[in-house]
Design a protein around this motif. Structure first.
Motif, short mmCIF file in Angstrom:
data_model
loop_
_atom_site.label_atom_id
_atom_site.label_comp_id
_atom_site.label_asym_id
_atom_site.label_seq_id
_atom_site.Cartn_x
_atom_site.Cartn_y
_atom_site.Cartn_z
N ILE A 88 0.77 -1.11 -0.04
CA ILE A 88 0.21 0.01 -0.03
C ILE A 88 0.89 1.35 -0.02
N GLU A 89 0.63 2.20 -1.01
CA GLU A 89 1.40 3.50 -0.73
C GLU A 89 0.23 4.66 -0.75
N LEU A 90 0.56 5.31 0.54
CA LEU A 90 -0.31 6.46 0.73
C LEU A 90 -0.07 7.51 -0.40
N ILE A 91 -1.29 8.23 -0.91
CA ILE A 91 -1.11 9.36 -1.69
C ILE A 91 -1.74 10.56 -0.99
N HIS A 92 -0.86 11.48 -0.69
CA HIS A 92 -1.38 12.49 -0.05
C HIS A 92 -1.89 13.47 -1.13
N LYS A 93 -3.18 14.03 -0.75
CA LYS A 93 -3.87 14.98 -1.62
C LYS A 93 -3.71 16.41 -1.05
N VAL A 94 -3.71 17.42 -2.10
CA VAL A 94 -3.52 18.88 -1.69
C VAL A 94 -4.53 19.32 -0.90
N PRO A 95 -4.48 19.87 0.11
CA PRO A 95 -5.48 20.36 0.98
C PRO A 95 -6.67 21.14 0.35
N PRO A 152 -10.06 24.02 0.96
CA PRO A 152 -10.74 24.59 2.01
C PRO A 152 -12.19 24.03 2.28
N GLY A 153 -12.36 24.03 3.55
CA GLY A 153 -13.53 23.67 4.12
C GLY A 153 -13.71 22.15 4.29
N ARG A 154 -12.82 21.31 4.43
CA ARG A 154 -12.73 19.82 4.49
C ARG A 154 -11.30 19.52 4.96
N VAL A 155 -11.48 18.44 5.70
CA VAL A 155 -10.26 17.61 6.17
C VAL A 155 -9.63 16.88 5.15
N THR A 156 -8.35 16.94 4.67
CA THR A 156 -7.99 16.21 3.53
C THR A 156 -7.23 15.10 4.09
N HIS A 157 -7.73 13.76 3.91
CA HIS A 157 -7.16 12.38 4.03
C HIS A 157 -6.50 11.91 2.84
N PRO A 158 -5.08 11.33 2.95
CA PRO A 158 -4.62 10.34 1.80
C PRO A 158 -5.70 9.43 1.37
N VAL A 184 -7.69 0.58 6.88
CA VAL A 184 -8.05 1.92 6.05
C VAL A 184 -9.25 2.76 6.84
N LYS A 185 -10.13 2.00 7.14
CA LYS A 185 -11.35 2.80 7.79
C LYS A 185 -10.81 3.30 9.09
N GLU A 186 -10.01 2.67 9.89
CA GLU A 186 -9.53 3.19 11.21
C GLU A 186 -8.79 4.54 10.94
N ASN A 187 -7.88 4.64 9.92
CA ASN A 187 -6.96 5.68 9.72
C ASN A 187 -7.54 6.62 9.00
N LYS A 188 -8.88 6.51 8.61
CA LYS A 188 -9.67 7.38 7.68
C LYS A 188 -9.02 7.64 6.38
N TYR A 189 -8.46 6.87 5.99
CA TYR A 189 -7.93 7.18 4.38
C TYR A 189 -9.17 7.14 3.37
N GLU A 190 -9.14 8.03 2.58
CA GLU A 190 -10.45 8.38 1.91
C GLU A 190 -10.90 7.14 0.98
N PHE A 191 -10.16 6.39 0.20
CA PHE A 191 -10.45 5.26 -0.53
C PHE A 191 -9.17 4.55 -0.83
N VAL A 192 -9.48 3.32 -1.48
CA VAL A 192 -8.05 2.49 -1.73
C VAL A 192 -8.38 2.18 -3.32
N ILE A 193 -7.46 2.33 -4.32
CA ILE A 193 -7.63 2.21 -5.49
C ILE A 193 -6.67 0.95 -6.02
N VAL A 194 -7.12 0.03 -6.81
CA VAL A 194 -6.34 -0.89 -7.35
C VAL A 194 -6.59 -1.30 -8.67
N TRP A 195 -5.68 -1.78 -9.40
CA TRP A 195 -6.07 -2.06 -10.97
C TRP A 195 -5.73 -3.46 -11.00
N PRO A 196 -6.70 -4.55 -10.54
CA PRO A 196 -6.90 -5.82 -10.73
C PRO A 196 -6.64 -6.52 -12.14
N SER A 197 -6.01 -7.65 -12.31
CA SER A 197 -6.19 -8.38 -13.57
C SER A 197 -7.62 -8.71 -13.67
N ASN A 198 -8.05 -9.24 -14.85
CA ASN A 198 -9.24 -9.80 -15.20
C ASN A 198 -9.57 -10.77 -14.15
#
Length: 153
Positions: A71-78, A80-86, A116-130
């Motif tokens: 898992i690599e965390l990707i940090h987003k640019v903050p 205004p008006g919301r807390v930004t989670h990776p 992921v839920k406990e750390n409030k990460y926004e979502f998980v993205i994965v590119w699975p094989s078929n």
């Protein structure tokens, strides 16, 4: 079965598993230099394990790593008006052949989903094989709009 984050003593096993994973799906790679790959991969893993950017989850059975998910965390640019989670980018998902179809990968995924839920990460993205789509779907993952890519020429 122990599911945990990888530590430095796991590096040699992780390198071999990365090699085996690659060769299993692309036989032409078995002719590459293992020594060169091992040096590059060791440098990457030593750095990754010390960072707060990479988290390597492993399933261990009797001292042997039998499955892993990176898992690599990707940090987003903050914004205004919301807390930004990776968000989390999932890659290098692999279970050795003898442990496939025994629920090991799903156990690792469930552990990651809780983390992921406990750390409030926004979502998980994965590119699975078929072949892996069903595995992710049964573990709560859904298809998303396809990302766009750019390949420099």
């Amino acid at each position: 079965m122990n599911i945990r984050l990888a530590v430095e003593k796991d590096i040699t096993q992780l390198i071999k598993m990365r090699w085996d994973n690659t060769v299993e799906f692309d036989q032409s790679k078995k002719n590459e230099s293992y020594e060169e790959f091992e040096r590059e991969c060791r440098t990457f893993l030593e750095s990754a394990l010390k960072s707060n950017q990479w988290f390597i989850w492993v399933a261990e059975d009797k001292g042997q790593i039998v499955s892993h998910i990176y898992i690599e965390l990707i940090h987003k640019v903050p914004r205004p008006g919301r807390v930004t989670h990776p968000f989390a980018y999932m890659t290098n998902v692999y279970t050795i052949q003898e442990y496939r179809h025994r629920g090991v990968g799903s156990k690792v995924l469930r552990t990651i989903n809780i983390w992921v839920k406990e750390n409030k990460y926004e979502f998980v993205i994965v590119w699975p094989s078929n072949e892996a789509v069903h595995h992710y779907k049964k573990n709560g993952y859904v298809h998303c709009t396809e990302p766009m890519e750019y390949f420099p020429s």
